[in-house]
Design an enzyme around this catalytic site. Structure first.
Site, short mmCIF file in Angstrom:
data_model
loop_
_atom_site.label_atom_id
_atom_site.label_comp_id
_atom_site.label_asym_id
_atom_site.label_seq_id
_atom_site.Cartn_x
_atom_site.Cartn_y
_atom_site.Cartn_z
N PHE A 17 0.87 -1.18 0.00
CA PHE A 17 0.00 0.00 0.00
C PHE A 17 0.90 1.22 0.00
O PHE A 17 1.63 1.48 0.97
CB PHE A 17 -0.90 0.01 1.24
CG PHE A 17 -1.80 1.22 1.32
CD1 PHE A 17 -3.15 1.12 1.12
CD2 PHE A 17 -1.27 2.48 1.63
CE1 PHE A 17 -3.98 2.24 1.20
CE2 PHE A 17 -2.07 3.60 1.71
CZ PHE A 17 -3.43 3.49 1.50
N GLU A 18 0.87 1.97 -1.07
CA GLU A 18 1.62 3.21 -1.17
C GLU A 18 0.81 4.22 -1.95
O GLU A 18 0.18 3.88 -2.95
CB GLU A 18 2.94 3.02 -1.92
CG GLU A 18 4.01 2.25 -1.22
CD GLU A 18 5.28 2.16 -2.05
OE1 GLU A 18 6.37 2.15 -1.46
OE2 GLU A 18 5.19 2.09 -3.30
#
Length: 471
Positions: free
Chosen positions: A329-330
Site C-alpha cells: 500500500f503506497e
C-alpha cells in the site's frame, strides 16, 4: 406282433416308473442348513484374507506411485493453492456486493493513476481487490488503472477487468479505453539479471538463504520484482505523464468508504509519501542493508541520522532496525521517485548486487529512502483507510468521522475471531506495542484530514513530547 406289443408295454411301464427331475426335487425333503466342515470354513477365510491382501497391496502401489506425482504438483502450484485458499477465506465486507450504484464524484482530480503489478493468472485475485477498492474509492473518483506485467497481457485478463468495471460503474468500458484502463509490459532490462551481478554466485546464495528458511529466497522472479518496484516501475512509459500513484495489489481488501480524495490531500498538503501499515522486516532478508546505508551517508557527508530515519534506526547497534512502511500500500509522488536524489540512492544500492545475493525488498528500500531524503512532515499515515494484505489488517481507530469516511466494515477483533489464521504474528502483543509507539510519533507530524479546527492542527504540529524512536 404279440412280442413287439409286449416290449412296448414294458417300455411304457418303465417310462411311467421313471420320475422327472421336478418330481425328484418335489419329493426330496428341504435341505437343512448343515454345518460346513471346519476345513471348508478355513479355506473360505484364507481366500477372503488373500483377496483383501491383494486389494490392499494394489492400492498401496497406487499410493506409492501417486504420492511423488502429487507432491510435485502441489510444490509447483503451491502459490496458486495458497492464494486460492486466501481468496476463498477472505472476509469480504458487504460493500463488495454492491454493483452499478456508484456515480462519478464531482470536483478536481489530481494527475494520478492506480498502479497494479500482476500476472495473467492473477485475474481472479485482481477482481477480488476491485470488489472492495471500487466501492470504497475508485468507482466514485475513477482514476485510471495502469496494469504492468513482465509478460504480454492475455486478452482474457483485459476483458475480465473491463467487464467487472463496467458492471460496478454501470457504464460500458472497453479494454482499449485508456481513460480507465492501460496495460503495459515491463522492459526486459528492468526484469532481468543486471550485468554487474554474478548469476552463478547469486543463485548459490539464493539456495543457501532458502535452506535457512528465508521466504521467497529461491524464486528468481521475486528478486526481479523487488528490484523493479524499488527502482524502475516509475520509469515505465505508461506512467511518464503522471505525478502521483497509488500502488494496489491483487488479493487485498479495503474496508472503509472514503469521502475525500487521497491524491488531492497529498498534493494540497505538500506530502510526498503515504502509507497504511508499518511492519518489522525479516532481518535475514537484508543483513547488509543498514551497513550499505551508512556507507552511502559517509560518501554524502551525512554526519547524523536524519529525523525521519530515526524512526527506523536502532541507536544502540547503530544499524537499520528493520522497521518499514509496507509498500504493497503506497500513495506517493512519482516526481520524488524520479528525482536525482532517489535515483542516486537506488543506483548505489543496486550496485551491491544484493537484490540477488540477499533478498532486499522494495518495502525497506522505499522506507530507508524516505528516511534519508524526506522530512517527517512530508510523510502521511493513512490511518483512516481500512486495509488487509495477507495476514496483516489495519483498521482505523475511529470508525466514524464526519466528512472523512462513512460506515466502516473493519473490526480487527471480529476479523481475528473469524480468520484466526491471519492473526498469529500480525497481532502479537510486542508488535501492537511498537505500533502504538509509531502512532504517537506520527501524531506529532500528521496533518489532520479534517482541518476544521486549525488551532488544534497547529498544536499537534508543535507537540511537546519528542517522537519515540523504535528500537
Amino acid at each position: 406282433m404279440a412280442r413287439r406289443k409286449e416290449k412296448r408295454t414294458e417300455s411304457s411301464l418303465y417310462k411311467a416308473r421313471t420320475p422327472s427331475l421336478n418330481d425328484v426335487t418335489a419329493q426330496q425333503p428341504p435341505i437343512q442348513n448343515e454345518e460346513r466342515p471346519a476345513a471348508s470354513k478355513g479355506f473360505m477365510r484364507k481366500d477372503l484374507a488373500r483377496v483383501i491382501a491383494e486389494e490392499l497391496h494394489r492400492w498401496a502401489q497406487v499410493v506409492v506411485y501417486a504420492l511423488p506425482v502429487l507432491s510435485i504438483i502441489i510444490t509447483r502450484n503451491w502459490d496458486i493453492i495458497n492464494k486460492t485458499y486466501q481468496l476463498w477465506s477472505s472476509p469480504l465486507p458487504p460493500l463488495s456486493r454492491l454493483r452499478g450504484v456508484f456515480e462519478e464524484a464531482p470536483g478536481t482530480r489530481a494527475n494520478a493513476a492506480i498502479v497494479v503489478l500482476a500476472r495473467n493468472r492473477d485475474a481472479g485475485e485482481v477482481v477480488h481487490t476491485l470488489k472492495t477498492f471500487e466501492p470504497t474509492f475508485n468507482a466514485k473518483y475513477r482514476y485510471p488503472y495502469v496494469f504492468l506485467n513482465d509478460k504480454d497481457w492475455e486478452p482474457q485478463f483485459k476483458q475480465t477487468i473491463a467487464d467487472f468495471l463496467s458492471e460496478v460503474r454501470a457504464v460500458n468500458i472497453s479494454v482499449n479505453d485508456t481513460l480507465y484502463l492501460r496495460f503495459g509490459k515491463v522492459k526486459e532490462e528492468h526484469w532481468s539479471w543486471p550485468a554487474h551481478v554474478d548469476k552463478t554466485a547469486a543463485l548459490k546464495d539464493m539456495r543457501q538463504m532458502a535452506d535457512l528458511g528465508v521466504l521467497h529466497a529461491n524464486k528468481e522472479s521475486y528478486h526481479h520484482m523487488c528490484r523493479f518496484q524499488s527502482g524502475f516501475f516509475f520509469q515505465h512509459e505508461l506512467l511518464k505523464d503522471f505525478k502521483w500513484y497509488w500502488r494496489v495489489e491483487p488479493d487485498v481488501d479495503f474496508f472503509c468508504p472514503l469521502h475525500y480524495d487521497p491524491f488531492m490531500f497529498m498534493e494540497s498538503h505538500n506530502k510526498t509519501y503515504g502509507f497504511n501499515i508499518v511492519a518489522p522486516e525479516f532481518m535475514a532478508t537484508i543483513p547488509s542493508l543498514g551497513k550499505t546505508v551508512k556507507a552511502y551517508m559517509r560518501e554524502r557527508n551525512i554526519t547524523s541520522i536524519p529525523p525521519t530515519l530515526k524512526l527506523m534506526w536502532n541507536e544502540t547497534t547503530d544499524d537499520y532496525s528493520g522497521f518499514h512502511f509496507w509498500s504493497n500500500f503506497e500513495i506517493g509522488s512519482l516526481d520524488w521517485l524520479r528525482s536525482r536524489e532517489y535515483g542516486e540512492f537506488f543506483e548505489y544500492l543496486d550496485a551491491t548486487g544484493n537484490f540477488f545475493h540477499e533478498r532486499w525488498g522494495d518495502a525497506p528500500v522505499h522506507s530507508v529512502a524516505a528516511g534519508l531524503l524526506l522530512r517527517p512532515d512530508e510523510l502521511h499515515y493513512f490511518e483512516d483507510i481500512g486495509y488487509r494484505h495477507a495476514d496483516r489488517i489495519h483498521c482505523p481507530i475511529v470508525k466514524e468521522k464526519q466528512g472523512v469516511y462513512g460506515p466502516c466494515e473493519c473490526d480487527v477483533e471480529e476479523l481475528k475471531r473469524r480468520r484466526v489464521q491471519w492473526g498469529i504474528w500480525a497481532y502479537s502483543d510486542r508488535w501492537m506495542n511498537e505500533l502504538k509507539k509509531w502512532q504517537r510519533w506520527a501524531k506529532a507530524y500528521q496533518t489532520p484530514v479534517n482541518l476544521e479546527d486549525k488551532r488544534q492542527a497547529a498544536l499537534v504540529g508543535q507537540a511537546s513530547d519528542p517522537p519515540p524512536v523504535l528500537p
